[in-house]
Design a protein around this motif. Structure first.
Motif, short mmCIF file in Angstrom:
data_model
loop_
_atom_site.label_atom_id
_atom_site.label_comp_id
_atom_site.label_asym_id
_atom_site.label_seq_id
_atom_site.Cartn_x
_atom_site.Cartn_y
_atom_site.Cartn_z
N ARG A 194 3.89 -7.12 -0.70
CA ARG A 194 3.05 -8.01 -1.53
C ARG A 194 2.27 -7.21 -2.56
O ARG A 194 2.19 -7.58 -3.74
CB ARG A 194 2.08 -8.81 -0.64
N GLU A 195 1.67 -6.09 -2.13
CA GLU A 195 0.88 -5.25 -3.04
C GLU A 195 1.76 -4.63 -4.14
O GLU A 195 1.32 -4.53 -5.29
CB GLU A 195 0.16 -4.14 -2.27
N GLU A 228 2.50 -7.41 -6.64
CA GLU A 228 1.30 -7.70 -7.42
C GLU A 228 1.04 -6.60 -8.45
O GLU A 228 0.74 -6.88 -9.62
CB GLU A 228 0.09 -7.85 -6.49
N GLN A 263 3.60 -6.80 -11.26
CA GLN A 263 3.35 -7.97 -12.11
C GLN A 263 2.14 -7.75 -13.02
O GLN A 263 2.17 -8.14 -14.19
CB GLN A 263 3.16 -9.22 -11.26
#
Length: 178
Positions: free
Chosen positions: A133-134, A137, A140
């Motif tokens: 997830r990190e 993120e 992005q």
């Protein structure tokens, strides 16, 4: 076309840097030659100037065309294809960033999103899930920032880079004095 010593060294160095960036040396050298020439060149002239095989020039030009770093142009009275690149360093930078994003970053974002959407993710270690997830993120955020920077006019971007460098130096100085 006969290269002067500095141009020759520039082209050779660009080829070395290209290979470090994962680009074929000949591809990078041909791009550097077109950049320095500042005029359209036909394949035979490129091959003769760089001392490479004509087939190598054709293959390299195809790659440069796929990256949109080179255009085919036609000159009046000459049926051969000639090739040119932009002499605007900012335009080249933008094209390179966009090309690398399409080839490297966007597929990575798609894979990471696929992992996060996959029901099998629940079976993974919580730490691994969090790092995926990190990573998504982080990538992005960087791509959003990059997109915004590349939308700016070069003059505005240069001012922002200068301000950012001064801000970074100031923050570093204030952190080291604490």
């Amino acid at each position: 076309m006969e290269l002067k010593p500095i141009s020759e060294r520039f082209i050779l160095h660009w080829g070395e840097m290209g290979s470090r960036w994962g680009v074929n040396r000949s591809v990078a050298q041909i791009h550097a030659l077109l950049y320095l020439a500042g005029r359209p060149l036909e394949a035979e002239e490129i091959a003769n100037t760089l001392g490479v095989a004509r087939s190598n020039v054709s293959t390299s030009i195809k790659e440069l065309l796929s990256w949109k770093l080179v255009r085919i142009v036609h000159l009046k009275g000459d049926r051969r294809d000639h090739f040119e690149t932009s002499t605007d360093v900012w335009e080249l930078f933008r094209l390179i960033v966009e090309g690398r994003r399409q080839r490297e970053i966007d597929p990575t974002i798609d894979v990471l999103k696929g992992f996060l959407d996959n029901p099998d993710l629940a079976a993974e270690d919580e730490g691994a899930q969090q790092r995926i997830r990190e990573t998504l993120e982080f990538i992005q955020i960087l791509t959003t920032w990059s997109d915004e920077m590349l939308r700016l006019k070069p003059e505005t971007l240069m001012k922002m880079l200068g301000i950012g460098a001064k801000l970074s130096q100031t923050l570093r100085k204030s952190n080291s004095s604490e």
